[in-house]
Design an enzyme around this catalytic site. Sequence first.
Site, mmCIF file in Angstrom:
data_model
loop_
_atom_site.group_PDB
_atom_site.id
_atom_site.type_symbol
_atom_site.label_atom_id
_atom_site.label_comp_id
_atom_site.label_asym_id
_atom_site.label_seq_id
_atom_site.Cartn_x
_atom_site.Cartn_y
_atom_site.Cartn_z
ATOM 1 N N SER A 33 1.031 -1.270 -0.038
ATOM 2 C CA SER A 33 0.054 0.012 -0.003
ATOM 3 C C SER A 33 0.921 1.100 -0.088
ATOM 4 O O SER A 33 1.896 1.491 -0.945
ATOM 5 C CB SER A 33 -0.871 0.036 1.135
ATOM 6 O OG SER A 33 -1.963 0.724 1.006
ATOM 7 N N HIS A 47 -2.400 -1.681 -4.312
ATOM 8 C CA HIS A 47 -3.759 -1.683 -4.447
ATOM 9 C C HIS A 47 -4.291 -0.284 -4.591
ATOM 10 O O HIS A 47 -3.618 1.070 -4.475
ATOM 11 C CB HIS A 47 -4.441 -2.379 -3.500
ATOM 12 C CG HIS A 47 -4.333 -1.628 -2.239
ATOM 13 N ND1 HIS A 47 -5.287 -2.026 -0.896
ATOM 14 C CD2 HIS A 47 -3.728 -0.644 -1.789
ATOM 15 C CE1 HIS A 47 -4.754 -1.283 -0.026
ATOM 16 N NE2 HIS A 47 -3.869 -0.442 -0.365
#
Length: 258
Positions: free
Chosen positions: A106, A129
């Site tokens: 992330s 993501h």
Amino acid sequence: MDKAIRAVSPNKSLGKASNKHFWNWDKDEELGVRTLYLDGTIADESWWDDEITPRMFKDELLSGSGDIVVWINSPGGDCVAASQIYAMLMDYTGNVTVKIDGLAASAASVIAMAGTQVLMAPTALLMIHNPMSIAIGDTEEMQKAIAMLDEVKESIINAYEIKTGQSRAKISHLMDGETWMNANKAIELGFADGILEDSKRGHTEDVVFAFSRRAVTNSLMNKLVSKSAPKPEQKKNDAPVGVSIEVAMQKLQARKYI
């Protein structure tokens, strides 16, 4: 109703302000290399509510000079915090070697993109993501939240694109699918540059030659030639006595009739 929109990773904790550091500095006095350790959730309870914390990080970063090493093991955190760290490391004048020993997921993967060189342990993982958010309100507020997340995603793609050279469409697709990458896949896609090696294991000359087929062949041929070549004394004393071509032809002709 008032809205509450915030782009975070799934593991982000929304807490009160704190002076707790999610980073630690170390310095090798002999080599003069500074090392930064980023462990745990990025910006844990501090970057949004405490304006001193980003300034403190920047002051510590600029308190020295020369190349630095950044070790990352983090599940992610605030997108804004990651952007600030990314920008500071990109603007730093020395080389920044990023070493991922566990997880760079992330927001932490964004920070990793600031490395002049990004190395991953053979067992490490990198994950990218789409950004996430919490929003409260009517339809208009939800649409604003979606638009905000779209812009956040585009800003994250900027960092990935600069590092990997991949197309924005491909990066967007990888983010949509929450892509997990081991070291080899990250290198293949351009998110990493190499695998961390064990410096304690020395490489012998034979191992180095093993990477070159030509070098191995030449080395073998040289050994065979040097071993089979007769010594000067042998050439003089042990050399076989030859025969003339005429005698040899006569012997061959005679063998036809045997």
